[in-house]
Write a protein that holds these residues in place. Structure first.
Motif, PDB file in Angstrom:
ATOM      1  N   ALA A 219       0.825  -1.203   0.000  1.00  0.00           N
ATOM      2  CA  ALA A 219       0.000   0.000   0.000  1.00  0.00           C
ATOM      3  C   ALA A 219       0.863   1.258   0.000  1.00  0.00           C
ATOM      4  CB  ALA A 219      -0.924  -0.004   1.219  1.00  0.00           C
ATOM      5  N   ILE A 220       1.926   1.271   0.810  1.00  0.00           N
ATOM      6  CA  ILE A 220       2.779   2.460   0.904  1.00  0.00           C
ATOM      7  C   ILE A 220       3.511   2.709  -0.413  1.00  0.00           C
ATOM      8  CG2 ILE A 220       4.825   3.396   2.047  1.00  0.00           C
ATOM      9  CD1 ILE A 220       3.913   1.984   4.602  1.00  0.00           C
ATOM     10  N   GLU A 221       4.061   1.658  -1.005  1.00  0.00           N
ATOM     11  CA  GLU A 221       4.849   1.852  -2.223  1.00  0.00           C
ATOM     12  C   GLU A 221       3.992   2.281  -3.402  1.00  0.00           C
ATOM     13  OE1 GLU A 221       6.814  -1.835  -2.895  1.00  0.00           O
ATOM     14  OE2 GLU A 221       5.035  -2.873  -3.672  1.00  0.00           O
ATOM     15  N   ARG A 399      12.107   5.869   3.488  1.00  0.00           N
ATOM     16  CA  ARG A 399      12.172   4.671   2.647  1.00  0.00           C
ATOM     17  C   ARG A 399      13.271   4.822   1.592  1.00  0.00           C
ATOM     18  NH1 ARG A 399       7.591   1.070   2.248  1.00  0.00           N
ATOM     19  NH2 ARG A 399       8.280   0.653   0.122  1.00  0.00           N
ATOM     20  N   LYS A 400      13.941   3.703   1.317  1.00  0.00           N
ATOM     21  CA  LYS A 400      15.025   3.757   0.346  1.00  0.00           C
ATOM     22  C   LYS A 400      14.528   3.848  -1.090  1.00  0.00           C
ATOM     23  CE  LYS A 400      18.377   1.335   3.248  1.00  0.00           C
ATOM     24  NZ  LYS A 400      19.301   0.173   3.372  1.00  0.00           N
ATOM     25  N   ASP A 401      13.252   3.559  -1.320  1.00  0.00           N
ATOM     26  CA  ASP A 401      12.714   3.670  -2.679  1.00  0.00           C
ATOM     27  C   ASP A 401      11.893   4.943  -2.854  1.00  0.00           C
ATOM     28  OD1 ASP A 401      10.615   2.974  -1.038  1.00  0.00           O
ATOM     29  OD2 ASP A 401       9.747   1.515  -2.410  1.00  0.00           O
ATOM     30  N   THR A 453      11.840  16.934   7.660  1.00  0.00           N
ATOM     31  CA  THR A 453      11.198  15.629   7.834  1.00  0.00           C
ATOM     32  C   THR A 453      11.990  14.518   7.157  1.00  0.00           C
ATOM     33  OG1 THR A 453       9.100  16.807   7.796  1.00  0.00           O
ATOM     34  CG2 THR A 453       8.993  14.434   7.631  1.00  0.00           C
ATOM     35  N   LEU A 454      12.856  14.886   6.229  1.00  0.00           N
ATOM     36  CA  LEU A 454      13.682  13.892   5.549  1.00  0.00           C
ATOM     37  C   LEU A 454      14.908  13.573   6.396  1.00  0.00           C
ATOM     38  CD1 LEU A 454      13.548  15.311   1.925  1.00  0.00           C
ATOM     39  CD2 LEU A 454      12.380  13.287   2.782  1.00  0.00           C
ATOM     40  N   SER A 463      16.855   2.491  -8.991  1.00  0.00           N
ATOM     41  CA  SER A 463      15.575   2.081  -9.562  1.00  0.00           C
ATOM     42  C   SER A 463      15.695   0.677 -10.129  1.00  0.00           C
ATOM     43  CB  SER A 463      15.145   3.055 -10.667  1.00  0.00           C
ATOM     44  OG  SER A 463      15.015   4.351 -10.156  1.00  0.00           O
ATOM     45  N   LYS A 464      14.595  -0.056 -10.048  1.00  0.00           N
ATOM     46  CA  LYS A 464      14.595  -1.425 -10.545  1.00  0.00           C
ATOM     47  C   LYS A 464      14.545  -1.418 -12.062  1.00  0.00           C
ATOM     48  CE  LYS A 464      12.315  -3.428  -6.497  1.00  0.00           C
ATOM     49  NZ  LYS A 464      11.131  -4.177  -6.003  1.00  0.00           N
ATOM     50  N   GLN A 465      15.698  -1.558 -12.658  1.00  0.00           N
ATOM     51  CA  GLN A 465      15.777  -1.658 -14.111  1.00  0.00           C
ATOM     52  C   GLN A 465      16.069  -3.114 -14.456  1.00  0.00           C
ATOM     53  OE1 GLN A 465      14.920   0.754 -15.966  1.00  0.00           O
ATOM     54  NE2 GLN A 465      14.967   2.442 -14.489  1.00  0.00           N
TER      55      GLN A 465
END
Length: 817
Positions: A219-221, A399-401, A453-454, A463-465
């Motif tokens: 849900a978050i992603e 989150r790392k993504d 906040t970061l 990124s998922k390539q």
């Protein structure tokens, strides 16, 4: 299933297959001249259960609940073999209209109501299905009297949870794409092959639904993607193309839809992460700036230009403003209510009181208990939300993504404008600005989120390539295969089948492959995702005849022989039981029985339908035309049974015989005889030396497993001089059926669960002398069934197994026939 709309003046006549057809129709002449539209949507038919169930529980009249549940299960029962449902369905005929499946328009609230019905009804007794006997008006129809009553399972809230779990599993398997950043595509309902690559504004609800289901990480992603999309356009366009990076097909309007803010609300309630308060603040400020008018709140005709639409949708106040209000009002009673309540798809909170006095007395039936649904592979409890970092305070921002979603939306290429003090400046469009010069910050998160906040040491994963490979084969008009194969495909290179794509020739083809890693696949390897202009679903296969690959010599695409598994092909004669035709009769001659070419094992797995089509074709080609006159002598027909076999390991292993490979009977059914016809059956072969004639006059010796070691069994075979009519192969039959569960697939009984036998010693003769020419051995499964089949075989052959490799890795979804 309900009609999409009803004419309240004329009504709707009962359709042809209805039990009430012709009995009740206010205007039959109108029905004949003006047929009603029968195409409804899955969301419309499946999104009645909450409202109708509450109505039935409060009034004591069960008909509303039963009608709504019946419509829900009618849609769900028509899901495809891979678990997907379509957007449009014919309410009368029940077939899908259009072949697309997704999570957005036309389908969305069906999944929503599957889960929410479970939540709403959990803890309540099964419903009463009997209408009170003193209902005054006989025209009030009872669904349970027109049709068979719904079962306890159909009424159980656990059944709706089960439906949700299976629906979500199919979506995650076939619609979920994790390339670059997770998002959902639209796919073919039957094959799962991708059809469109755009993000649907309506699909923003899914993150909130996943939150209610306990699928918090997914849900978050996925919510991050819609957050980035809103950040770019200060609204959500109706459709946005992932492939092109722009609004899809000019569908750039935003009518005030609530789905994104609804998911933001649910995620905040589940995580208490301030990220979602800042996302809500961004939505609120953008709506205030762009949509406020003197007469209300308009939608946006084009999110890119800011053009307003002269329209205010009812769902803006009913849902969008309501979820924004609840997001910021932590003390609202709905945010503190400890009960199984849900919001309908129109944003109305519903709850069933624990004790309700019905308006009319009704007979309470003794319901049977329904076992609760549970499956270890599904999420059945809500997880603990991620802990909030002590300094920055936002787990989502850490989150790392985090930046992957923003780069997928191309936020790094499109600046966002606002003033330093947080007050947005008025603007007419994204390009025409008024007032002081804007500040470009290229933000990758809600522009209301402060940088504090970061996390100061925040990092982002790449990124998922996915690693892909494309192979193009030169055009060769002379390349061809057997006649039956060509005829079936109509001399075309490709034909789409229910389980994948069959390839007749590689000439001129372009094959796209993607590298997959566990746990997506059992082992690391390639998956063909496209062939020329065909896109394949995740579970679709590519079928290629070994003859097509025989002459291919390419390091990126070459055939490899399997060193572990082979196939044993049995030729079995079929008794001629057809009645004799009287040639002197004046009647038409009786048609001769068609040849039977049968593969009774599942060695080809998903290629069974492919073989079935080939069987029908070859049978049709071989069927002689009916003629008058004396009937020719009956021709003996055969069936073919394929049994998987496994090779041994150890010091006593011998290479398999270099024998002519048995042909595929579906491609070449006219086989006079396979390689071996002389078979000796030695039972367990543990009681001493076998007769000398066993290896000298038989080409195969069949033994049962057990009683002694595999090496001891081979040691009972006498010495013999090599000869083409002498011993070529030993087949050991394992009685592995006894170890299988009753619900295991039949194909397991043919040897797929076999462990490779161990020949721990060099092969020796009965006299203890080392054999100069070791005897090849294989093992098959099936126990007594296989042993008896071998006895009935007229001849026996062997077929090697092959797979295709590219760059040292197997192409997992390519099946060599």
């Amino acid at each position: 299933m309900p009609y999409p709309r009803v004419n309240l003046r004329h009504g709707i006549p009962f359709y042809l297959n209805s039990p009430l057809h012709g009995k009740t129709s206010p205007h039959p002449e109108k029905a004949q001249t003006s047929p009603e539209i029968t195409e409804t949507c899955s969301a419309g038919a499946g999104s009645l259960v909450l409202e109708f169930t509450v109505l039935s529980r409060l009034t004591g009249d069960p008909r509303f609940e039963q009608a709504a549940k019946r419509a829900f299960w009618a849609v769900w029962s028509r899901r495809s073999n891979i678990g997907l449902i379509g957007a449009g369905v014919d309410a009368e005929e029940g077939h899908w209209i259009g072949g697309f499946s997704g999570i957005g328009a036309g389908i969305d609230s069906f999944f929503e109501y599957a889960l929410k019905t479970h939540i709403l009804l959990s803890g309540h007794e099964l419903p009463n299905q009997t209408i009170p006997n003193h209902i005054p008006h006989e025209s009030w129809l009872d669904p349970n009297q027109i049709y068979s009553p719904l079962s306890d399972k159909d009424n159980s809230p656990d059944s709706f949870l089960e439906a949700w779990h299976h629906a979500h599993a199919a979506i995650k398997r076939h619609l979920y794409s994790d390339m670059h950043h997770p998002h959902y595509v639209n796919a073919h309902i039957s094959t799962g092959s991708p059809q469109t690559f755009w993000i649907d504004s309506l699909g923003a609800y899914y993150s909130g639904l996943l939150t209610l289901a306990g699928e918090l990480d997914e849900a978050i992603e996925t919510h991050l993607l819609y957050t980035a999309l809103w950040t770019r356009y200060s609204a959500l366009p109706e459709r946005w193309s992932v492939r092109d990076g722009t609004v899809e097909g000019g569908l750039g309007w935003w009518p005030g839809r609530p789905e994104f803010i609804e998911s933001t609300y649910h995620l905040y309630r589940a995580t208490r992460d301030p990220w979602y308060l800042y996302a809500g603040e961004m939505v609120l400020k953008d709506i205030t700036r762009r949509c406020w008018t003197e007469c209300g709140w308009s939608g946006l005709q084009d999110v890119r230009t800011g053009e307003k639409s002269d329209r205010m949708e009812s769902f803006f106040l009913g849902e969008t403003a309501k979820y924004l209000y609840l997001l910021f009002d932590a003390d609202h009673p709905l945010n503190k209510l400890d009960a199984s309540y849900v919001f309908t798809t129109e944003g109305h909170p519903l709850i069933i009181p624990r004790k309700t006095a019905p308006r009319r007395p009704h007979k309470v039936r003794n319901e049977k208990s329904v076992q609760p649904y549970f499956d270890e592979s599904f999420t059945n409890t809500c997880p603990i939300p991620p802990p909030l970092p002590p300094l920055s305070g936002s787990a989502t921002a850490a989150r790392k993504d985090l930046y992957n979603a923003a780069t997928l939306i191309r936020l790094h290429q499109v600046p966002n404008f606002h003033v330093l003090n947080g007050d947005t400046q008025s603007r007419q469009s994204d390009t025409e600005q008024q007032g002081p010069p804007p500040i470009s910050n290229h933000t990758y998160f809600p522009w209301t989120l402060p940088r504090s906040t970061l996390p100061a040491d925040g990092i982002c994963v790449a990124s998922k390539q996915r690693h892909t490979s494309v192979i193009e084969f030169p055009s060769n008009t002379q390349q061809s295969v057997g006649s039956a194969f060509n005829l079936m495909l109509g001399n075309h290179n490709l034909v789409r089948m229910s389980e994948g794509i069959a390839v007749n020739s590689l000439s001129g083809l372009k094959i796209g492959m993607i590298l997959e890693e566990p746990p997506v696949t059992s082992e690391r390897g390639w998956r063909v995702y496209s062939i020329s202009n065909f896109l394949l679903g995740r579970d679709e296969k590519v079928f290629i005849s070994r003859d097509v690959l025989a002459d291919i010599s390419d390091p990126l695409f070459h055939r490899v022989r399997d060193a572990v598994l082979v196939d044993i092909l049995l030729q079995i004669e079929i008794p001629d039981i057809a009645p004799k035709h009287n040639a002197t009769s004046t009647d038409s001659p009786s048609p001769k029985p068609k040849p039977i070419v049968e593969m009774e094992s599942s060695d080809l797995g998903a290629a069974s339908l492919f073989n079935s089509l080939l069987q029908q074709l070859t049978s049709a080609l071989r069927e002689p035309m009916a003629t008058f006159g004396p009937e020719p002598a009956p021709k003996i027909e055969y069936k073919y049974i394929n049994i998987p076999a496994i090779t041994p390991v150890g010091a006593g292993v011998a290479p398999l015989p270099d024998v002519l490979e048995a042909p595929n009977p579906n491609l070449k059914p006219n086989i006079e005889s396979l390689s071996w016809r002389r078979v000796y059956f030695a039972d367990q072969a543990c009681q001493g030396k076998l007769p000398d004639i066993a290896p000298k006059q038989h080409q195969i010796i069949v033994m049962r497993r057990g009683g002694c070691s595999f090496s001891d069994k081979l040691a009972t075979i006498p010495s013999f001089a090599p000869h083409r009519n002498g011993l070529q192969l030993v087949i050991v039959v394992s009685n592995d059926k006894e170890s299988l569960d009753e619900d295991e697939d039949e194909e397991d009984t043919w040897g797929y669960n076999l462990i490779r036998p161990l020949l721990e010693q060099e092969q020796r003769t009965p006299a203890g002398v080392t054999r100069h020419r070791p005897i090849p051995m294989i093992m098959v499964g099936g126990g007594e069934t296989t042993y008896e089949l071998l006895k009935t075989a007229r001849s026996i052959g062997m077929r090697r197994r092959y797979h295709v490799e590219s760059q040292g890795l197997t192409i997992n979804n390519l099946v060599v026939l």
